[in-house]
Write an enzyme that holds these catalytic residues in place. Structure first.
Site, short mmCIF file in Angstrom:
data_model
loop_
_atom_site.label_atom_id
_atom_site.label_comp_id
_atom_site.label_asym_id
_atom_site.label_seq_id
_atom_site.Cartn_x
_atom_site.Cartn_y
_atom_site.Cartn_z
N ASP A 95 0.83 -1.21 0.00
CA ASP A 95 0.00 0.00 0.00
C ASP A 95 0.87 1.26 0.00
O ASP A 95 1.70 1.45 0.88
CB ASP A 95 -0.92 -0.01 1.23
CG ASP A 95 -2.11 0.92 1.05
OD1 ASP A 95 -1.91 2.08 0.63
OD2 ASP A 95 -3.24 0.49 1.34
N SER A 143 -7.15 4.51 -1.21
CA SER A 143 -6.96 3.06 -1.12
C SER A 143 -8.24 2.30 -1.40
O SER A 143 -8.20 1.17 -1.90
CB SER A 143 -6.47 2.67 0.28
OG SER A 143 -5.14 3.06 0.45
N ASP A 194 -9.50 -1.89 7.50
CA ASP A 194 -9.06 -0.79 6.63
C ASP A 194 -9.39 -1.16 5.17
O ASP A 194 -9.69 -2.31 4.85
CB ASP A 194 -7.56 -0.57 6.82
CG ASP A 194 -7.12 0.81 6.33
OD1 ASP A 194 -7.99 1.68 6.11
OD2 ASP A 194 -5.89 1.02 6.16
N THR A 196 -8.02 -1.72 2.13
CA THR A 196 -7.50 -2.77 1.25
C THR A 196 -8.04 -4.15 1.61
O THR A 196 -8.57 -4.85 0.74
CB THR A 196 -5.96 -2.76 1.22
OG1 THR A 196 -5.52 -1.43 0.98
CG2 THR A 196 -5.42 -3.68 0.15
N GLU A 337 -0.90 -7.89 2.72
CA GLU A 337 -0.64 -6.47 2.49
C GLU A 337 0.48 -5.92 3.38
O GLU A 337 0.46 -6.09 4.59
CB GLU A 337 -1.91 -5.65 2.75
CG GLU A 337 -1.73 -4.18 2.38
CD GLU A 337 -2.86 -3.28 2.85
OE1 GLU A 337 -3.14 -2.28 2.16
OE2 GLU A 337 -3.47 -3.53 3.91
N ASP A 342 2.30 2.87 3.17
CA ASP A 342 1.42 4.02 2.93
C ASP A 342 1.45 5.02 4.09
O ASP A 342 1.56 6.22 3.88
CB ASP A 342 0.01 3.49 2.71
CG ASP A 342 -1.03 4.59 2.68
OD1 ASP A 342 -1.03 5.35 1.70
OD2 ASP A 342 -1.83 4.70 3.62
N HIS A 346 2.36 8.94 4.19
CA HIS A 346 1.51 10.03 4.71
C HIS A 346 2.30 10.85 5.73
O HIS A 346 2.17 12.08 5.78
CB HIS A 346 0.27 9.46 5.40
CG HIS A 346 -0.80 9.01 4.44
ND1 HIS A 346 -1.52 9.91 3.68
CD2 HIS A 346 -1.29 7.79 4.15
CE1 HIS A 346 -2.41 9.23 2.94
NE2 HIS A 346 -2.28 7.94 3.20
N ASP A 385 -1.60 -0.06 -4.65
CA ASP A 385 -2.85 0.61 -5.04
C ASP A 385 -2.59 2.03 -5.54
O ASP A 385 -3.38 2.59 -6.28
CB ASP A 385 -3.84 0.60 -3.88
CG ASP A 385 -3.22 1.05 -2.56
OD1 ASP A 385 -1.99 1.25 -2.50
OD2 ASP A 385 -3.97 1.18 -1.58
N HIS A 493 -1.79 11.11 -1.19
CA HIS A 493 -1.36 10.20 -2.26
C HIS A 493 -0.92 10.99 -3.49
O HIS A 493 -1.18 12.19 -3.58
CB HIS A 493 -2.52 9.29 -2.68
CG HIS A 493 -3.03 8.43 -1.57
ND1 HIS A 493 -4.13 7.63 -1.70
CD2 HIS A 493 -2.56 8.24 -0.31
CE1 HIS A 493 -4.34 6.98 -0.57
NE2 HIS A 493 -3.41 7.33 0.29
ZN LIG Z 1 -3.53 2.83 -0.19
#
Ligand SMILES: [Zn+2]
Ligand SMILES: *[C@@H]1O[C@H](CO)[C@@H](O)[C@H](O)[C@H]1NC(C)=O
Ligand SMILES: *[C@@H]1O[C@H](CO)[C@@H](O)[C@H](O)[C@H]1NC(C)=O
Ligand SMILES: *[C@@H]1O[C@H](CO)[C@@H](O)[C@H](O)[C@H]1NC(C)=O
Length: 587
Positions: A95, A143, A194, A196, A337, A342, A346, A385, A493
């Site tokens: 991710d 996502s 979450d 995904t 995952e 990710d 962030h 993703d 993102h």
């Molecule tokens: Zn994501």
């Protein structure tokens, strides 16, 4: 390999003398039938043809033998190349990992281990293509839309959990696989509710409906329970709101609901270790090892007695699924995952990111090791993703033209994530006996040197940390990023294409090259030989009889987490600092 077989068919001798008679002779030699020509009068031309033909037969045989030997040799590297019967599919999602995350991590690894510049990560060796990630509502996906493209093979709006833009549910590849007889699993390092993981076993209009996602995932779902094995974090949406650590709005205990539906539930490292690497794991199974996310790998390393690592959860799941399907006509389908690459993006935290990507690479290695020993043909496919953070391995720090450089060694001198140091700073701030400016300065100076390896902090940086403690994690991450000269363009993102990897490029041939993310979802369904349209129809029929509003609130326009108006319109946003779409953070 088609390319290696070609010479077999181009070895037939092509003589300028070839005519019908010669072909008849050739056939006679092959079949043992006699031709109509009289024996006895055979000239040099005949024997020359025979000689040429014999040579061709020997050459062809030699090519076949060499081809077989070569193929054997190839197969010892990747044992499974045919996927016609029973098969397993391991779908891995990194991710928020863009191509630059790999550059960052590869060069960090080389720097730390004194490796030559040719040294690669394991994942590098399996690159086959790229995925384009836009959603229906924005050039920059979230996502939820990104994962819905994987689960349903169709693009949708940002925020959608296996729901289409018209708010109808789309059947997921895991639902179709379960229906077809596959055994299924999900392994993550974030909350199992979450986006995904959620898209594979639930349907909601907005990704933040995690209470509903939890109940659907354990079987309160029109198709019953879809996932046989879940490992990860996210107890918060399974525990009743009467319990500490719960984030549920109601007092339902979803762990009890899961048990009533046959699941075994565990929540500790001790119970995980007792699974004996999967040998003692009985399906269906739910293991949640953190209230929310499992800590970043850089922090988890020092809490190994509390939290399992991604590769440990992956191997445990694979062994359990392999054992459970040993005598079944169908294999298994699992999604694994690397969820928090990710989050590090962030947070713009290159230290957290490097260790997350290394942990993902370790999981890839563990999966490939499993594939070598597994008797059922198994394909590993890995992609992201979207990219997160707009990471760059270069950063201009001053108005003057920059040096061409970035410094991996700076990342190696840090031993904690900015998130973890932020939590420790907040603990310090709430200690009323020790939170005056002088003690805070002493504490910060020590922490910066000890935990981030920063010895040249400036008075301005210290002042920022003292005056804006709420954003301290960002300040810590930024201090490391500047010194390492790693750049970030956003806390959200980006629209960058992401890489696709496979354990067997031939089996994943439809994804070689540059593709839409929805094609990844279509490939998963095709590989498993399951029908997404059929499961969508069944889902919609059964949903009619299901609880009204089972997919949660339908968001209003402008609230759909997709900001319809920024698909291709620029509205002067650079001047309006407060303007943003809801729900951008968190994956
Ligand atoms: Zn994501
Ligand atoms: C973490 O703990 C597990 C057992 O609980 C052990 O097998 C593993 O080697 C440990 N890893 C590290 C890096 O110490
Ligand atoms: C890492 O820390 C060591 C010890 O404090 C220091 O000597 C070295 O210069 C640091 N390296 C980088 C790249 O900051
Ligand atoms: C603590 O330091 C900050 C930053 O230098 C300053 O703004 C603040 O007024 C100080 N607080 C006290 C109580 O001295």
């Amino acid at each position: 390999m088609a390319g290696d077989e070609e010479p077999l068919f181009s070895q037939r001798p092509s003589s300028e003398h070839t005519n019908d008679r010669d072909l008849a002779e050739e056939d006679a030699l092959l079949t043992g039938e006699r031709t109509g020509r009289s024996a006895g009068v055979r000239g040099w031309k005949f024997w020359r043809e025979v000689g040429l033909f014999a040579w061709a037969v020997i050459a062809t045989a030699a090519v076949i033998v060499l081809g077989v030997v070569y193929q054997r040799h190839q197969q010892s590297d990747s044992p499974q190349t045919t996927f016609t019967g029973k098969r397993n599919l391991i779908f891995m999602v990194s991710d928020g990992m863009g191509p630059t995350s790999l550059t960052l991590t590869r060069e960090y690894l080389q720097n730390q281990n004194n490796l030559p510049w040719g040294a690669q990560l394991e994942i590098d060796k399996h690159l086959i293509g790229q995925s384009r990630t836009r959603s229906t509502s924005s050039l920059v996906t979230d996502s939820a839309a990104g994962a819905t493209a994987f689960s349903c093979g169709i693009k949708s709006y940002n925020g959608a959990i296996s729901v289409l833009p018209d708010h109808s549910p789309c059947g997921s590849v895991m639902e179709a696989a379960k229906k077809a007889g596959y055994t299924t699993g999900l392994v993550v390092t974030t909350r199992i509710t979450d986006a995904t993981p959620a898209v594979f076993a639930s349907h909601v209009n907005m990704r933040d409906e995690e209470d509903l996602i939890a109940t659907q995932m354990v079987g309160e779902h029109p198709l019953g329970h879809v996932v046989d094995l879940m490992l990860g974090g996210g107890r918060a949406h399974f525990l009743p709101n009467t319990v500490q650590g719960s984030a549920r709005a109601d007092d339902r205990d979803i762990t009890e609901l899961a048990k009533s539906k046959g699941y075994t539930y565990i929540s500790t490292r001790e119970e995980f270790d007792a699974l004996d690497h999967g040998a003692s794991l009985n399906l269906p199974f739910l293991g949640l090892f953190a209230d929310t996310d499992i800590p970043y790998e850089v922090d988890r390393r020092t809490q190994n007695a509390t939290y399992p690592a991604l590769h440990e959860m992956a191997t445990t799941a694979l062994r359990a699924l392999s054992a459970a399907t040993a005598h079944s006509d169908h294999g298994f389908f699992i999604m694994i995952e690397g969820s928090r690459i990710d989050h590090a993006g962030h947070a713009n935290d290159p230290v957290a990111q490097v260790h997350e990507v290394l942990a993902y690479d370790a999981a890839i290695s563990a999966v490939l090791d499993f594939i070598h020993t597994e008797s059922t043909p198994t394909l590993m496919l890995s992609t992201s993703d979207h990219e997160t953070g707009g990471l760059a391995t270069a950063r201009q720090l001053h108005p003057s033209y920059p040096d061409y450089a970035w410094f991996p060694g700076v990342l190696a001198n840090a031993s904690k994530s900015a998130e973890r140091l932020g939590q420790e700073y907040h603990a310090q701030l709430s200690d009323t006996n020790n939170n005056n400016n002088d003690t805070l300065k002493t504490w910060l100076t020590h922490a910066l040197e000890q935990d981030l390896g920063i010895h040249d902090h400036t008075p301005t940086e210290l002042t920022t940390l003292l005056t804006s403690p709420a954003t301290a994690p960002y300040t810590f991450a930024d201090m490391v990023s500047r010194r390492a000269q790693t750049g970030w363009s956003t806390h959200g993102h980006s629209g960058a294409d992401v890489n696709i990897y496979a354990s067997d490029p031939r089996a994943a041939a439809p994804l070689v090259g540059n593709h839409e993310n929805s094609e990844v979802g279509q490939f998963l369904a095709d590989f498993l030989d399951v029908d997404l349209a059929e499961v969508t129809e069944e889902l919609r029929e059964k949903a009619v009889l299901y609880t009204l509003g089972w997919m949660g609130r339908v968001p209003g326009v402008g609230e759909r987490l997709d900001g319809q108006d920024h698909v291709d319109h620029y509205l002067g946003d650079f001047r309006r600092r407060g303007r943003r779409c809801v729900g951008g953070v968190g994956g």
